[in-house]
Design a protein around this motif. Structure first.
Motif, PDB file in Angstrom:
ATOM      1  N   UNK A 171     -16.195  -5.180  12.634  1.00 27.27           N
ATOM      2  CA  UNK A 171     -15.435  -6.337  12.166  1.00 27.27           C
ATOM      3  C   UNK A 171     -14.226  -5.889  11.367  1.00 27.27           C
ATOM      4  N   UNK A 172     -14.371  -4.829  10.582  1.00 31.99           N
ATOM      5  CA  UNK A 172     -13.227  -4.312   9.823  1.00 31.99           C
ATOM      6  C   UNK A 172     -12.092  -3.891  10.763  1.00 31.99           C
ATOM      7  N   UNK A 173     -12.442  -3.216  11.843  1.00 29.07           N
ATOM      8  CA  UNK A 173     -11.400  -2.782  12.768  1.00 29.07           C
ATOM      9  C   UNK A 173     -10.773  -3.977  13.485  1.00 29.07           C
ATOM     10  N   UNK A 174     -11.584  -4.993  13.812  1.00 33.61           N
ATOM     11  CA  UNK A 174     -11.028  -6.217  14.399  1.00 33.61           C
ATOM     12  C   UNK A 174     -10.098  -6.904  13.397  1.00 33.61           C
ATOM     13  N   UNK A 175     -10.499  -6.920  12.152  1.00 28.49           N
ATOM     14  CA  UNK A 175      -9.709  -7.558  11.095  1.00 28.49           C
ATOM     15  C   UNK A 175      -8.362  -6.850  10.923  1.00 28.49           C
ATOM     16  N   UNK A 176      -8.378  -5.527  10.946  1.00 22.67           N
ATOM     17  CA  UNK A 176      -7.132  -4.768  10.816  1.00 22.67           C
ATOM     18  C   UNK A 176      -6.188  -5.085  11.968  1.00 22.67           C
ATOM     19  N   UNK A 189       1.493  -9.597  11.281  1.00 22.89           N
ATOM     20  CA  UNK A 189       2.603  -9.015  10.536  1.00 22.89           C
ATOM     21  C   UNK A 189       2.257  -8.567   9.131  1.00 22.89           C
ATOM     22  N   UNK A 190       0.977  -8.603   8.751  1.00 21.51           N
ATOM     23  CA  UNK A 190       0.567  -8.160   7.413  1.00 21.51           C
ATOM     24  C   UNK A 190       0.257  -6.668   7.468  1.00 21.51           C
ATOM     25  N   UNK A 191       1.305  -5.870   7.612  1.00 19.70           N
ATOM     26  CA  UNK A 191       1.154  -4.453   7.925  1.00 19.70           C
ATOM     27  C   UNK A 191       0.534  -3.641   6.801  1.00 19.70           C
ATOM     28  N   UNK A 192       0.926  -3.891   5.577  1.00 12.17           N
ATOM     29  CA  UNK A 192       0.387  -3.108   4.459  1.00 12.17           C
ATOM     30  C   UNK A 192      -1.116  -3.318   4.309  1.00 12.17           C
ATOM     31  N   UNK A 193      -1.544  -4.566   4.432  1.00 10.34           N
ATOM     32  CA  UNK A 193      -2.970  -4.855   4.305  1.00 10.34           C
ATOM     33  C   UNK A 193      -3.745  -4.234   5.464  1.00 10.34           C
ATOM     34  N   UNK A 194      -3.177  -4.333   6.670  1.00  9.08           N
ATOM     35  CA  UNK A 194      -3.824  -3.721   7.831  1.00  9.08           C
ATOM     36  C   UNK A 194      -3.898  -2.205   7.672  1.00  9.08           C
ATOM     37  N   UNK A 195      -2.838  -1.601   7.134  1.00 14.54           N
ATOM     38  CA  UNK A 195      -2.795  -0.146   6.939  1.00 14.54           C
ATOM     39  C   UNK A 195      -3.922   0.317   6.010  1.00 14.54           C
ATOM     40  N   UNK A 196      -4.115  -0.413   4.923  1.00 19.81           N
ATOM     41  CA  UNK A 196      -5.167  -0.047   3.959  1.00 19.81           C
ATOM     42  C   UNK A 196      -6.547  -0.097   4.620  1.00 19.81           C
ATOM     43  N   UNK A 197      -6.774  -1.111   5.455  1.00 20.80           N
ATOM     44  CA  UNK A 197      -8.080  -1.234   6.109  1.00 20.80           C
ATOM     45  C   UNK A 197      -8.264  -0.125   7.140  1.00 20.80           C
ATOM     46  N   UNK A 198      -7.222   0.154   7.944  1.00 18.74           N
ATOM     47  CA  UNK A 198      -7.319   1.239   8.924  1.00 18.74           C
ATOM     48  C   UNK A 198      -7.577   2.579   8.241  1.00 18.74           C
ATOM     49  N   UNK A 199      -6.920   2.822   7.100  1.00 19.36           N
ATOM     50  CA  UNK A 199      -7.140   4.073   6.376  1.00 19.36           C
ATOM     51  C   UNK A 199      -8.557   4.143   5.816  1.00 19.36           C
ATOM     52  N   UNK A 200      -9.051   3.011   5.396  1.00 20.24           N
ATOM     53  CA  UNK A 200     -10.444   2.940   4.911  1.00 20.24           C
ATOM     54  C   UNK A 200     -11.407   3.310   6.027  1.00 20.24           C
ATOM     55  N   UNK A 201     -11.141   2.819   7.238  1.00 17.68           N
ATOM     56  CA  UNK A 201     -11.975   3.171   8.389  1.00 17.68           C
ATOM     57  C   UNK A 201     -11.843   4.652   8.705  1.00 17.68           C
ATOM     58  N   UNK A 202     -10.606   5.144   8.701  1.00 20.48           N
ATOM     59  CA  UNK A 202     -10.353   6.545   9.063  1.00 20.48           C
ATOM     60  C   UNK A 202     -11.117   7.502   8.151  1.00 20.48           C
TER      61      UNK A 202
END
Length: 422
Positions: free
Chosen positions: A59-64, A71-84
Motif C-alpha cells: 500500500x505504501x508503494x501504491x500511495x507513493x 504532483x506531490x513529488x516531495x511527499x512521494x519521494x519521502x515514501x519511496x525512500x522509506x521503502x528503499x
C-alpha cells in the motif's frame, strides 16, 4: 551506571476477518480508481488502509505512485525512500522501483534516474534472462531492401474511436513517407475504428490488416503478429499514439547498419521495462509461431490489460532478444546501451516530446448538447475534411483527448470543433 531504556515498539496490528474484508474492498476500489485515472480517490483508498497498518509495503508503494501522479513529488519521494531503506521492500509492488526512477526524473535528479532505473532493469534482467532462448540463424540479418518497402514493416495496433490514437496514427502515416521511405506501415485494426479512419488510412505506403474477427488476442498484441510473416525481413513496432521522429529514425538507421538482430530505445525516465512495446524492432528468422505463443500466454495471463504487451515481451522474448540487441539509451546505461546518434531537429516542438511520448495528452471540451454519460459527437473540421468522434459527457461538459498538433491547429484557426448528431 546508566540504564538502557528500550525504544517503544509500534504494537502489532491484529487483522480480523472483518478488517481483511474491508481492505479487500479498498483494494478493489483502488484498482478501479487507477483504471479511471481518478488519483484523488485512489489516494483516499490508500490512506484509509495506512491508518490501520502504516507499514504495509504494498500500500505504501501504491500511495507513493498516486502522490506522484497528483504532483506531490516531495511527499512521494519521502515514501519511496522509506521503502528503499526498508528491509521489507521486497513486499512492495513489483513496479515501485520504476516509480522511484520516474519520480527522480520528474524532480530533475538525473543521477538518481540512472541509479534507480539501472537497478530496476538489472533486477528484471536477472529474472527474465533465465527464460527460454531461441537459436539465431547461422547467417546474419539481411541488409535493408531499399527497393521493396513491403519487406520492411512499421507495425501498429489500432482499436477504438479515440482521436488521440486515430488522428496520431494518420499523422504517422504521413510522416513515415519522409522518415521511412523504404518502409511500409502495417496497421492491425478492427471494426471499432471509425470508418472514416479506415478510409483515410488507405494510402500507398500502408497495409491494413482486419482483426475484427479476433476475440482472444488483446489488440495491443496484434502488431507482434508481424513476426510470423515470412515475407517480412525487418520490422519495427510502434504505438499508435506516439509520433515518429527524426531522433528515432537515425537510431533505426544505426541499427540497420549494425550486425544486431534486434533494436530497442529508451528516452524517458519512465522507460524502465526490459522491452517497451512501441520502441523496438527486429529481423525475421529468430522467432516462429508467435501467434500460438501469444494465444498460450493469454490463457494464463491475469494481470492488468494495460501492460499485457510488455509482460509478453519480457516473458517470451527478452531472453533471446538480449543476446543480439542494439539499444539506444542516453539515460540508464543498461545492457551496453549506445547514445542516440546526432540527428536533425525534431519537428515536434512540444515540451513533452521524447521518443515514445504520448501525443494525446491535451484535452478539449465545452458545454454539451446531450445529457451526462451520453456520447456527444464532435466534428473536427479543417481543410482536410470533417471527421466526427464521440466524447463522453460529465456534469454537462463534453471532453475529448486529442493529439497536441490538433490543438495547435485549433489555436492557429486551422481547425474547428463542432457539436453534431451521431
Amino acid at each position: 551506571m546508566r540504564k538502557t531504556i528500550p525504544s517503544p515498539r509500534r504494537p502489532q496490528v491484529v487483522i480480523t476477518p472483518a478488517m481483511q474484508d474491508r481492505f479487500e474492498q479498498q483494494a478493489a476500489q483502488f484498482r478501479q480508481a487507477m483504471d479511471q485515472l481518478d488519483f484523488a480517490q485512489a489516494r483516499l483508498c490508500c490512506e484509509q488502509v495506512l491508518k490501520v497498518i502504516p507499514q504495509q509495503m504494498q500500500v505504501l508503494s501504491d500511495y507513493a505512485l498516486v502522490l506522484m501522479r497528483l504532483g506531490e513529488h516531495q511527499k512521494a519521494w519521502k515514501i519511496y525512500q522509506r521503502i528503499y531503506q526498508s528491509p521489507h521492500r521486497h513486499r512492495a509492488s513489483d513496479t515501485w522501483l520504476d516509480g522511484l526512477a520516474e519520480l527522480s526524473g520528474l524532480m530533475n535528479k538525473p543521477l538518481e534516474v540512472k541509479r534507480y532505473g539501472h537497478e530496476s532493469l538489472s533486477k528484471a534482467d536477472a529474472i527474465y534472462k533465465q527464460n527460454v532462448r531461441y537459436p539465431f540463424p547461422a547467417r546474419g540479418p539481411e541488409p535493408l531492401d531499399l527497393d521493396n518497402p513491403q519487406k520492411n514493416i512499421i507495425a501498429f495496433s489500432l482499436y477504438g474511436h479515440h482521436p488521440r490514437y486515430c488522428e496520431t496514427l494518420i499523422k504517422n502515416v504521413e510522416v513515415a513517407r519522409e522518415l521511412y521511405p523504404a518502409w511500409t506501415c502495417r496497421i492491425y485494426l478492427d471494426d471499432s475504428v471509425p470508418q472514416h479512419v479506415w478510409h483515410r488510412l488507405q494510402q500507398p505506403n500502408v497495409q491494413l490488416v482486419d482483426m475484427s474477427h479476433e476475440k482472444a488476442i488483446m489488440p495491443t498484441l496484434w502488431r507482434f503478429l508481424v513476426m510470423d510473416d515470412s515475407s517480412v525481413e525487418r520490422f519495427i513496432v510502434r504505438d499508435a499514439d506516439s509520433l515518429l521522429s527524426e531522433r528515432e529514425a537515425v537510431a533505426v538507421e544505426a541499427w540497420v547498419a549494425s550486425p544486431f538482430w534486434f533494436h530497442h530505445m529508451r528516452d524517458y525516465c519512465s522507460h524502465t521495462e526490459l522491452l517497451l512495446a512501441g520502441m523496438w524492432g527486429g529481423c525475421h528468422g529468430v522467432f516462429h509461431n508467435i501467434e500460438q505463443q501469444i494465444r498460450d500466454f493469454m490463457t494464463q495471463y491475469s494481470g492488468s490489460a494495460r501492460f499485457t504487451d510488455q509482460v509478453f515481451l519480457k516473458t517470451a522474448l527478452w531472453a533471446t532478444v538480449r543476446e543480439s540487441l542494439l539499444s539506444h539509451d542516453d539515460i540508464f546505461d543498461f545492457h551496453d546501451a549506445h547514445a542516440f546518434p546526432p540527428h536533425p531537429p525534431v519537428r515536434w516542438q512540444g515540451a513533452e516530446f521524447h521518443v515514445g511520448s504520448n501525443a494525446g495528452y491535451t484535452r478539449v471540451g465545452g458545454p454539451a448538447s446531450v445529457s451526462d454519460n451520453q456520447p456527444q459527437w464532435v466534428k473536427l473540421c479543417s481543410d482536410a475534411g470533417e471527421f466526427a468522434y464521440p466524447a463522453l459527457v460529465k456534469n454537462g461538459e463534453w471532453s475529448l483527448a486529442v493529439p497536441f498538433f490538433l490543438v495547435t491547429d485549433y489555436q492557429n484557426g486551422k481547425l474547428r470543433f463542432v457539436l453534431t448528431d451521431a
